[in-house]
Structure formats: structure tokens, C-alpha cells
Design an enzyme around this catalytic site. Structure first.
Site, PDB file in Angstrom:
ATOM      1  N   TYR A  36       0.836  -1.196   0.000  1.00  0.00           N
ATOM      2  CA  TYR A  36       0.000   0.000   0.000  1.00  0.00           C
ATOM      3  C   TYR A  36       0.875   1.252   0.000  1.00  0.00           C
ATOM      4  CZ  TYR A  36      -3.786  -3.194   1.417  1.00  0.00           C
ATOM      5  OH  TYR A  36      -4.704  -4.223   1.496  1.00  0.00           O
ATOM      6  N   PRO A 183     -16.029  -4.920   2.120  1.00  0.00           N
ATOM      7  CA  PRO A 183     -17.385  -5.399   2.427  1.00  0.00           C
ATOM      8  C   PRO A 183     -18.474  -4.423   1.991  1.00  0.00           C
ATOM      9  CG  PRO A 183     -16.348  -4.577   4.418  1.00  0.00           C
ATOM     10  CD  PRO A 183     -15.276  -4.595   3.357  1.00  0.00           C
ATOM     11  N   GLY A 185     -18.298  -3.092  -1.030  1.00  0.00           N
ATOM     12  CA  GLY A 185     -18.170  -3.046  -2.489  1.00  0.00           C
ATOM     13  C   GLY A 185     -17.398  -1.837  -2.961  1.00  0.00           C
ATOM     14  N   GLY A 191     -24.250   3.674  -1.948  1.00  0.00           N
ATOM     15  CA  GLY A 191     -25.116   4.494  -2.790  1.00  0.00           C
ATOM     16  C   GLY A 191     -24.640   5.918  -2.956  1.00  0.00           C
TER      17      GLY A 191
END
Length: 295
Positions: A36, A183, A185, A191
Site C-alpha cells: 500500500y 465489504p 463493495g 449508494g
């Protein structure tokens, strides 16, 4: 990862404040990797937990050698694993790593060599437990024959359930925990992601699932159900992952990433949400509607 790269602008101070708040709220598992931002994230995590090491189960990963920004090599020889562990310990500023993962199966070594080197690190006291990331059942079984594997880390969420078919049986058979990354997505299930508004450096601009409006129906359904339950879409999506242990037959530990205290607090609150059978059935069906691959 997002505290150092991948999802737009980053702030060292905000990231450290978020880790501190996580510890204050009782979060005990902190996950990073040497890949990372070329080690930057390990340094950040190490500074953030300084003075509070005993409150943390610290996990990091090795095996992705970022030769350049766009060129990766998957490495796992014994020598590489041992040098990488020493480098991670130095960047993190700790004397041991609680859970040390092979980030991906290597291109230059068999899984037995990689795990064998990790087993030696356990004997030396440099690491406590061994993990693998994104492996199938066959690789997990081969690895476990060398040394017990504590956890497999894979992407897992309402819209990403591939691992149930590829490694689920082996997890149950061997009693290996699942650590679920992304978790939410990669934020899609909240949304709130407008792909057209993402900054140029945001990795999601290149992911197939974010390139089509056909997946909007999934985020919309999660949002609608969340509104009925009086929770946020992110909390509903996390509650689904939290509740998957019984179905999979192994412990499931989601590791949602965030750069900000506000979202961290919402994520932590999701641990107390229990879904009804009807909620679960609705969310279970959404994976079949996904258009596009993960990468």
C-alpha cells in the site's frame, strides 16, 4: 489502503485521527500491507498505534512487489518473505506482527515454500499467525499441510460472493476464518459513489463494475431496504457480512476501510444490527444481478 492511496486525496492527520478513534471505540483489528503506497501505509499505521500496541491485533501482507507504480510482481520465495517481514516490522515500529498474510500466490515460488518461510518466522517470534489472501481451496489445503492457516482474506460483500464457490468448502473443512475486505463493495453499496465525479487517481474509475449503470439497481435496493430499517446503506451492507458466519460455517470478520471518523463511527455501529430472514433473503439475491468483473 485508502488512507495512503487508491481512493482520491489522502490526509495523514485525518488518517491517524481515524485510527485513534477506532481504538477508542474498541476496534482491535488493524489491517495494512507493504504494497500500500510502497510502504507508506505501514509507516502511517505504525505511528498511529504507537503507545497503544497492546490494544491492537496487527495484520499486514507481503508478496506484491510493486516494481513501478503500474508494474507488479507476485513474489514468495523464502528469502523475499523473510526480508519483507523484517522491513514491515521496521516500518510498523513493532517487534512482532499478529497476522502475516501472503498477499497473493507467488509467481516465483510454490505455496509450500512461501508458507514454510512464514512458519519459520512464527518460530522466530516475528509473527504470531499465518494468513493467505485471494486463494482457492486447493491452494489453501496445500498451504495448511505445511502450517495451520489462521485466516483467508478475500473480497466479500453483497455483490461479491465468488469465494463461496472457490474456497468456502476448504474454509469450513479446515476451520479457517474469513477476513472480508471491501465489504461495502469499494463504497458502491453505500449508494454515494458517482463515478463521473471520482478524482483521476481513484482506482474505481478503472473497475468494470463501476463502468455501467446496470449495477445501480443493486445500490438502489440496498438503499431502499436501509431506509425501511432506519439505518444507512453502508450499515445494512456491513450487517449482511457480519451475519454470514452461520451460513459459511466459519468466523467472518469484515474490515471496512475508511479515511474519516464520521464513516468509521457508522461502520462500528453496524455491528449491533441484526437482519431479519426477509432482509437476508432480499440481500442474498442481489449478487446474481451484478454486471462486470471485480477487476
Amino acid at each position: 489502503m485508502g488512507m495512503s492511496e487508491g481512493y482520491g486525496p489522502t490526509s495523514w492527520d485525518d488518517a491517524v485521527a481515524t485510527v485513534h478513534r477506532a481504538l477508542d471505540l474498541g476496534v482491535t483489528l488493524i489491517d495494512t500491507a507493504d504494497a500500500y503506497a510502497f510502504g507508506h501505509n505501514e509507516v502511517l499505521v505504525g505511528r498511529a498505534i504507537a503507545g497503544r500496541r497492546d490494544e491492537v491485533q496487527l495484520a499486514t501482507k507481503t508478496g506484491i512487489d510493486r516494481v513501478t507504480g503500474d508494474s507488479w510482481a507476485l513474489r514468495g520465495t523464502a528469502g523475499y518473505i523473510k526480508r519483507a517481514c523484517d522491513a514491515s516490522l521496521m516500518r510498523l515500529g513493532v517487534d512482532h506482527i499478529d497476522l502475516f498474510y501472503l498477499h497473493r500466490a507467488a509467481q516465483d515460488a510454490e505455496i509450500e515454500e512461501s508458507v514454510g518461510a512464514m512458519a519459520e518466522l512464527v518460530k522466530e517470534g516475528k509473527i504470531r499467525h499465518i494468513g493467505l489472501s485471494e486463494v482457492d481451496g486447493a491452494l489453501l489445503r496445500r498451504a495448511y499441510a505445511v502450517h495451520p492457516i489462521t485466516a483467508v482474506q478475500s473480497e466479500y460483500s453483497i455483490w461479491s460472493r465468488d469465494l463461496e464457490a472457490t474456497v468456502g468448502d476448504a474454509l469450513r473443512e479446515l476451520g479457517v476464518a474469513l477476513v472480508a475486505y471491501s465489504p461495502l463493495g469499494r463504497g458502491f453499496l453505500t449508494g454515494t459513489v458517482d463515478v463521473s465525479a471520482l478524482p483521476t487517481g481513484d482506482a474505481r474509475r478503472r473497475l468494470p463494475r463501476f463502468q455501467t449503470s446496470e449495477n445501480d439497481v443493486i445500490a438502489d435496493r440496498v438503499r431502499e431496504l436501509a431506509e425501511l430499517r432506519g439505518v444507512t446503506p453502508a450499515q445494512l451492507a456491513l450487517a449482511w457480512v457480519h451475519g454470514r458466519g452461520a451460513a459459511l460455517g466459519v468466523p467472518v470478520i469484515p474490515i471496512p476501510g475508511t479515511k474519516r471518523v464520521k464513516w468509521l463511527e457508522q461502520n462500528v455501529a453496524a455491528a449491533s444490527i441484526e437482519l431479519t430472514e426477509e432482509d437476508t433473503a432480499t440481500l442474498d439475491g442481489l449478487a446474481a444481478r451484478v454486471v462486470g468483473g471485480r477487476y
